[in-house]
Scaffold this motif. Structure first.
Motif, PDB file in Angstrom:
ATOM      1  N   GLU A 176       3.001   5.449  -1.028  1.00  0.00           N
ATOM      2  CA  GLU A 176       2.092   4.872  -2.015  1.00  0.00           C
ATOM      3  C   GLU A 176       1.422   5.982  -2.829  1.00  0.00           C
ATOM      4  O   GLU A 176       1.149   5.819  -4.021  1.00  0.00           O
ATOM      5  CB  GLU A 176       1.048   3.996  -1.323  1.00  0.00           C
ATOM      6  N   GLY A 177       1.164   7.125  -2.159  1.00  0.00           N
ATOM      7  CA  GLY A 177       0.658   8.287  -2.894  1.00  0.00           C
ATOM      8  C   GLY A 177       1.698   8.839  -3.864  1.00  0.00           C
ATOM      9  O   GLY A 177       1.371   9.240  -4.988  1.00  0.00           O
ATOM     10  N   ARG A 179       3.916   7.041  -5.295  1.00  0.00           N
ATOM     11  CA  ARG A 179       3.915   6.062  -6.389  1.00  0.00           C
ATOM     12  C   ARG A 179       2.886   6.422  -7.457  1.00  0.00           C
ATOM     13  O   ARG A 179       3.174   6.368  -8.657  1.00  0.00           O
ATOM     14  CB  ARG A 179       3.607   4.679  -5.816  1.00  0.00           C
ATOM     15  N   ASP A 180       1.688   6.810  -7.019  1.00  0.00           N
ATOM     16  CA  ASP A 180       0.641   7.169  -7.972  1.00  0.00           C
ATOM     17  C   ASP A 180       1.005   8.422  -8.766  1.00  0.00           C
ATOM     18  O   ASP A 180       0.673   8.538  -9.950  1.00  0.00           O
ATOM     19  CB  ASP A 180      -0.685   7.387  -7.226  1.00  0.00           C
ATOM     20  N   ALA A 183       3.736   7.569 -11.414  1.00  0.00           N
ATOM     21  CA  ALA A 183       3.236   6.757 -12.533  1.00  0.00           C
ATOM     22  C   ALA A 183       2.634   7.631 -13.634  1.00  0.00           C
ATOM     23  O   ALA A 183       2.636   7.249 -14.805  1.00  0.00           O
ATOM     24  CB  ALA A 183       2.195   5.762 -12.025  1.00  0.00           C
ATOM     25  N   LYS A 184       2.129   8.828 -13.261  1.00  0.00           N
ATOM     26  CA  LYS A 184       1.485   9.711 -14.234  1.00  0.00           C
ATOM     27  C   LYS A 184       2.285  10.998 -14.476  1.00  0.00           C
ATOM     28  O   LYS A 184       1.809  11.892 -15.178  1.00  0.00           O
ATOM     29  CB  LYS A 184       0.082  10.084 -13.746  1.00  0.00           C
ATOM     30  N   THR A 210       7.519   2.784  -4.025  1.00  0.00           N
ATOM     31  CA  THR A 210       7.085   3.660  -5.120  1.00  0.00           C
ATOM     32  C   THR A 210       6.975   2.920  -6.457  1.00  0.00           C
ATOM     33  O   THR A 210       6.511   3.522  -7.436  1.00  0.00           O
ATOM     34  CB  THR A 210       8.066   4.835  -5.282  1.00  0.00           C
ATOM     35  N   LYS A 214       6.801   1.096 -12.740  1.00  0.00           N
ATOM     36  CA  LYS A 214       5.632   1.775 -13.301  1.00  0.00           C
ATOM     37  C   LYS A 214       5.825   3.281 -13.415  1.00  0.00           C
ATOM     38  O   LYS A 214       4.893   4.000 -13.769  1.00  0.00           O
ATOM     39  CB  LYS A 214       4.394   1.474 -12.443  1.00  0.00           C
ATOM     40  N   TRP A 215       7.027   3.770 -13.104  1.00  0.00           N
ATOM     41  CA  TRP A 215       7.274   5.205 -13.270  1.00  0.00           C
ATOM     42  C   TRP A 215       7.165   5.582 -14.746  1.00  0.00           C
ATOM     43  O   TRP A 215       7.495   4.788 -15.637  1.00  0.00           O
ATOM     44  CB  TRP A 215       8.676   5.572 -12.806  1.00  0.00           C
TER      45      TRP A 215
END
Length: 434
Positions: A176-177, A179-180, A183-184, A210, A214-215
């Motif tokens: 999940e980290g 994933r963040d 995304a950026k 992930t 939203k990637w």
């Protein structure tokens, strides 16, 4: 006889000493060293422009500056931006595609594509009206999770199916980290945990955490690089089909053009040509909803990159056998323009593809006629005499005022493959007759 006049020597000149004839001869034999003196000016001795001329130059420069500011505005003069950057297909994770002042640069990565409205309307006539929506990775994962709730235990051993496992909460929190971060993500190093995903058995389940939808576009490119290099053909095909293709179609639908990083991701996907054909090209055409813009942009990737002949031949044969949509003609023409030495089976398949339209009552788009012209120009010597006559009969039913005469001319001057075999190897025909 008068007296010899004396030669006057001006001031500053020196008299040459009198030398005997023998000494002069000896001196002529010797190498003379010339004394070259370099004249160097000091800084304080440089010539300067006159003050009146300097004043005129400065006033003209100010006047030109004011004229430019009136035309394009003063804000555009402060930071000149690069309009085009030449980027290679391979650049490392640490390289940042940015301008000198740290701002991202908009890159022109393929030619501006002008979409003809008439062609687009013609393609829409041949699109499937009741096409099913394309499935994404999230849809399939949710289906599998629902199935798992109703079953006691589910085991998947095939590479073509998704494997689900009970995850440790710490693993889930770690991804999940990731994933963040994705995304950026813009540039730089990727998390090591992300690079390990292709080596895992349940890589699709981890990928789902992930959230690929939203990637960022740069993260999608880097992800495609990693998965194309580390996955087998079947697994790469699933990544292309469930993650990359939906993202590309969404991007084109929303912005009417493709992001540079997504275009590069398509190019990287060709590293696995079988996965590209089965995961991107064929599903796109089978959906029946491929637009002219999608076909043109994805076709440019195929046209500008090298693809092995076996994969291209299989793709041509499959496209020729599909239910027709206007996009089929675009991809057929692109493959035919690559001038492969196609097997006769593929050539026959393309001929039968065109002959299917002999009794079609619809008005075929210009793209169809262009594809037929390209095929005849490239492979007129690879068709048989019967196929040549059949194609000439097709032109009587399906015609275009400017393209059909050119197709007919090419066919009439074609030397078919069976005639060439008869002329070069007549013994083969004798064996066939016996």
């Amino acid at each position: 006889m008068g007296k010899a006049k004396k030669v006057k020597v001006s001031k500053g000149e020196t008299k040459e000493p009198k030398i005997g004839l023998a000494d002069q001869i000896e001196l002529e034999k010797e190498v003379k060293v010339k004394n070259r003196q370099k004249i160097r000016r000091r800084a304080d001795e440089e010539e300067y422009i006159a003050p009146t001329l300097t004043k005129k130059i400065l006033s003209q420069a100010r006047q030109q500056q004011l004229e430019i500011e009136d035309e394009i505005g003063p804000s555009n003069l402060e930071k000149p931006k690069k309009s085009k950057v030449n980027l290679g297909s391979d650049f490392s994770d640490d390289e940042d595609q940015s301008s000198d002042d740290g701002e991202p640069v908009e890159d022109v990565y393929y030619e501006n594509i002008n979409i003809d409205e008439d062609d687009e309307r013609a393609l829409q006539m041949f699109m499937s009206k009741d096409a099913a929506p394309m499935k994404t990775l999230a849809d399939i994962i949710m289906e599998k999770l629902t199935e798992k709730k109703t079953e006691i235990e589910t085991q998947f051993s095939d590479a073509g199916t998704i494997q689900l496992q009970d995850l440790d909460p710490r693993v889930k929190a770690m991804y999940e980290g990731v994933r963040d971060v994705l995304a950026k993500y813009r540039s730089g190093k990727l998390p090591k945990a992300f690079k390990l995903v292709p080596t895992l058995k349940n890589w699709e389940q981890i990928l789902y955490i992930t959230d690929p939808t939203k990637w960022s576009a740069a993260a999608m490119y880097q992800g495609t690089r990693i998965f194309a290099s580390n996955l087998k053909d079947k697994m790469a095909q699933r990544f292309y089909n469930l993650v990359l293709l939906p993202r590309i179609r969404d991007d084109l639908a929303e912005y009417k053009k493709l992001n540079f990083h997504l275009y590069q991701a398509l190019r990287k996907a060709l590293y696995k040509p079988a996965g590209f054909m089965k995961g991107i090209l064929l599903p796109l055409l089978e959906s029946g909803t491929c637009t002219l813009r999608e076909a043109t942009i994805i076709g440019s990737v195929i046209a500008n990159n090298s693809i092995p002949i076996l994969h291209s031949s299989a793709a041509i044969l499959k496209i020729a056998e599909m239910d027709y949509t206007g996009a089929n003609s675009i991809f057929l023409r692109i493959f035919l323009d690559k001038k492969y030495a196609l097997p006769y089976r593929v050539v026959d398949g393309v001929v039968f593809h065109f002959l299917r339209f002999e009794r079609d009552t619809r008005e075929l788009p210009v793209l169809w006629h262009q594809a037929l012209l390209t095929f005849v120009q490239r492979y007129k010597s690879d068709i048989s005499s019967e196929q040549k006559e059949a194609l000439l009969g097709l032109l009587r039913k399906q015609s275009h005022h400017s393209i059909t005469p050119e197709i007919r001319r090419e066919l009439q001057h074609a030397k078919c493959r069976d005639i060439e075999i008869t002329e070069t190897k007549p013994e083969l025909m004798d064996i066939k007759d016996t």
